[in-house]
Design a protein around this motif. Structure first.
Motif, PDB file in Angstrom:
ATOM      1  N   SER A 146      47.525  30.005  78.559  1.00 27.34           N
ATOM      2  CA  SER A 146      47.945  30.822  80.283  1.00 27.34           C
ATOM      3  C   SER A 146      47.664  30.780  80.743  1.00 27.34           C
ATOM      4  N   MET A 147      46.161  29.808  80.985  1.00 29.29           N
ATOM      5  CA  MET A 147      45.498  30.051  82.146  1.00 29.29           C
ATOM      6  C   MET A 147      45.536  27.847  82.342  1.00 29.29           C
ATOM      7  N   GLY A 148      46.216  27.930  81.492  1.00 25.85           N
ATOM      8  CA  GLY A 148      47.274  26.256  82.090  1.00 25.85           C
ATOM      9  C   GLY A 148      46.446  25.223  81.293  1.00 25.85           C
ATOM     10  N   ASN A 149      45.600  25.588  80.588  1.00 31.51           N
ATOM     11  CA  ASN A 149      44.919  24.293  79.858  1.00 31.51           C
ATOM     12  C   ASN A 149      45.927  24.127  78.533  1.00 31.51           C
ATOM     13  N   SER A 150      45.932  22.418  78.929  1.00 30.05           N
ATOM     14  CA  SER A 150      46.658  21.910  77.557  1.00 30.05           C
ATOM     15  C   SER A 150      45.502  20.200  77.144  1.00 30.05           C
ATOM     16  N   SER A 151      45.610  21.141  75.867  1.00 29.43           N
ATOM     17  CA  SER A 151      44.583  19.718  75.493  1.00 29.43           C
ATOM     18  C   SER A 151      44.375  19.549  73.742  1.00 29.43           C
ATOM     19  N   VAL A 152      44.158  18.478  73.332  1.00 28.82           N
ATOM     20  CA  VAL A 152      43.843  17.664  72.020  1.00 28.82           C
ATOM     21  C   VAL A 152      42.432  17.748  71.929  1.00 28.82           C
ATOM     22  N   ILE A 153      42.208  19.110  70.723  1.00 33.27           N
ATOM     23  CA  ILE A 153      40.172  19.037  69.917  1.00 33.27           C
ATOM     24  C   ILE A 153      40.422  18.307  68.794  1.00 33.27           C
ATOM     25  N   LYS A 154      39.504  17.056  69.382  1.00 36.76           N
ATOM     26  CA  LYS A 154      38.650  16.017  67.756  1.00 36.76           C
ATOM     27  C   LYS A 154      37.768  16.305  67.010  1.00 36.76           C
ATOM     28  N   LYS A 155      37.736  15.724  65.884  1.00 42.31           N
ATOM     29  CA  LYS A 155      36.508  16.259  65.142  1.00 42.31           C
ATOM     30  C   LYS A 155      34.926  15.431  66.254  1.00 42.31           C
TER      31      LYS A 155
ATOM     32  N   ILE B  74      36.071  30.096  69.598  1.00 44.00           N
ATOM     33  CA  ILE B  74      34.896  29.179  68.846  1.00 44.00           C
ATOM     34  C   ILE B  74      35.954  28.718  67.494  1.00 44.00           C
ATOM     35  N   SER B  75      36.911  26.938  68.399  1.00 41.82           N
ATOM     36  CA  SER B  75      37.285  26.153  67.057  1.00 41.82           C
ATOM     37  C   SER B  75      36.562  25.212  67.759  1.00 41.82           C
ATOM     38  N   ILE B  76      36.210  24.603  66.003  1.00 45.19           N
ATOM     39  CA  ILE B  76      35.459  23.094  65.141  1.00 45.19           C
ATOM     40  C   ILE B  76      36.096  22.302  64.185  1.00 45.19           C
ATOM     41  N   PRO B  77      36.790  21.280  64.844  1.00 45.27           N
ATOM     42  CA  PRO B  77      37.759  20.505  64.048  1.00 45.27           C
ATOM     43  C   PRO B  77      36.904  19.940  63.056  1.00 45.27           C
ATOM     44  N   LEU B  78      36.879  19.981  61.994  1.00 47.97           N
ATOM     45  CA  LEU B  78      36.113  20.027  60.414  1.00 47.97           C
ATOM     46  C   LEU B  78      37.110  17.723  60.451  1.00 47.97           C
TER      47      LEU B  78
ATOM     48  N   LYS C 184      48.920  13.737  58.761  1.00 46.93           N
ATOM     49  CA  LYS C 184      47.566  14.803  58.708  1.00 46.93           C
ATOM     50  C   LYS C 184      48.020  16.184  58.700  1.00 46.93           C
ATOM     51  N   PRO C 185      46.514  16.469  57.631  1.00 46.23           N
ATOM     52  CA  PRO C 185      46.110  17.863  57.913  1.00 46.23           C
ATOM     53  C   PRO C 185      45.460  17.636  58.899  1.00 46.23           C
ATOM     54  N   VAL C 186      44.857  19.059  59.185  1.00 46.02           N
ATOM     55  CA  VAL C 186      43.912  19.346  60.804  1.00 46.02           C
ATOM     56  C   VAL C 186      43.337  20.316  59.516  1.00 46.02           C
ATOM     57  N   GLU C 187      41.605  20.039  59.603  1.00 46.60           N
ATOM     58  CA  GLU C 187      41.433  21.445  58.877  1.00 46.60           C
ATOM     59  C   GLU C 187      39.876  21.495  60.459  1.00 46.60           C
TER      60      GLU C 187
ATOM     61  N   ASP D 193      40.149  26.941  57.772  1.00 45.67           N
ATOM     62  CA  ASP D 193      41.602  26.829  57.950  1.00 45.67           C
ATOM     63  C   ASP D 193      41.961  25.550  58.338  1.00 45.67           C
ATOM     64  N   GLN D 194      43.432  25.514  57.277  1.00 44.91           N
ATOM     65  CA  GLN D 194      44.188  23.631  56.937  1.00 44.91           C
ATOM     66  C   GLN D 194      45.326  23.997  57.943  1.00 44.91           C
ATOM     67  N   VAL D 195      46.088  23.208  58.312  1.00 46.07           N
ATOM     68  CA  VAL D 195      47.005  23.461  58.810  1.00 46.07           C
ATOM     69  C   VAL D 195      47.970  22.146  58.443  1.00 46.07           C
ATOM     70  N   ALA D 196      49.567  21.942  58.474  1.00 51.67           N
ATOM     71  CA  ALA D 196      50.282  21.327  57.850  1.00 51.67           C
ATOM     72  C   ALA D 196      50.572  20.349  58.991  1.00 51.67           C
ATOM     73  N   PRO D 197      50.533  19.054  58.514  1.00 54.94           N
ATOM     74  CA  PRO D 197      51.471  17.801  59.796  1.00 54.94           C
ATOM     75  C   PRO D 197      52.491  18.823  60.870  1.00 54.94           C
TER      76      PRO D 197
END
Length: 236
Positions: A80-89, A67-71, A112-115, A48-52
């Motif tokens: 809904s479990m109450g988590n709020s985070s930023v996942i980075k490369k 499972i998510s893995i930023p490139l 910048k886009p995220v992949e 996936d690539q998501v626009a800014p």
């Protein structure tokens, strides 16, 4: 008997929604291929690539290991479990949806886009309590190595899921080769090339090609160029 199934990059499902460009290795959303519904417990491999500033609004999941893995870039997550985070490369995120969870995913950057790769694995246990984990991975350890980033064991390296599955990341220099040995000889292996050219059991793969292997217990992987790739071992 061993069987190798090559999935060339340009044969993947293609979804272009403007803000989202996605390639599907297996049937997903509007892309349907009866021959590519899954590879054993591996149900989804989306590139996936998501626009800014854009992303997926709050939506539900159940009974799936996600499972998510930023490139490249950063992915913002709330659930809904109450988590709020930023996942980075350099990080990996896992969510066991279990009895049910809602979450959203957005590009954290306005410029910048995220992949990222999103992988769904069918769990070996239904209706577990939902859980979330996010870990920083030292991807430098993947240099000419199979770096384990996911397993079935909470005490092992990387994140863990409710399935007898393993994921390894590799970053090989040109000309380097190494043998991968199955963790469980009853499993299958899916090789997905992030970038570069590799040979897997004599089969040549290029950037974003995938190869499904069943009926083997080990395979030699050689980098024809500098190459990064991911190995997903799952029950088949």
């Amino acid at each position: 008997m061993a069987k190798y199934s090559l999935h060339l990059a340009d044969t993947r499902g293609d979804a272009n929604h403007g803000w989202l460009q996605s390639k599907h290795s297996f049937s997903f959303a509007e892309y349907y291929d009866a021959e590519r519904m899954n590879f054993g417990a591996l149900r989804v491999l989306n590139d996936d690539q998501v626009a800014p500033g854009m992303g997926f609004g709050r939506h539900p999941h159940s009974n799936m290991e996600i499972i998510s893995i930023p490139l490249e870039g950063e992915l913002a997550h709330t659930d809904s479990m109450g988590n709020s985070s930023v996942i980075k490369k350099g990080e990996i995120q896992v969510m066991s949806a279990g009895t049910g969870v809602e979450h959203s995913e957005y590009n954290h950057s306005e410029s910048k886009p995220v992949e990222f790769l999103q992988i769904w694995i069918i769990p070996d246990e239904q209706n577990v309590e939902p859980r979330y984990d996010q870990q920083k991975i030292d991807f430098d350890q993947a240099h000419n190595n199979f770096l384990q980033i996911l397993s079935p064991n909470a005490d092992d390296d990387g994140v863990w899921i409710h399935q007898h599955a393993w994921i390894h990341w590799a970053d090989f220099t040109a000309g380097f080769s190494r043998e991968y040995v199955w963790k469980d000889k009853k499993n299958g292996l899916y090789v997905f090339v992030i970038r570069g050219d590799v040979e897997v059991g004599g089969q040549k793969l290029q950037t974003r090609d995938g190869l499904a292997i069943v009926g083997e217990e080990h395979v030699t992987i050689k980098a024809d160029t500098k190459a990064e790739f991911i190995l997903i071992e799952v029950p088949v």
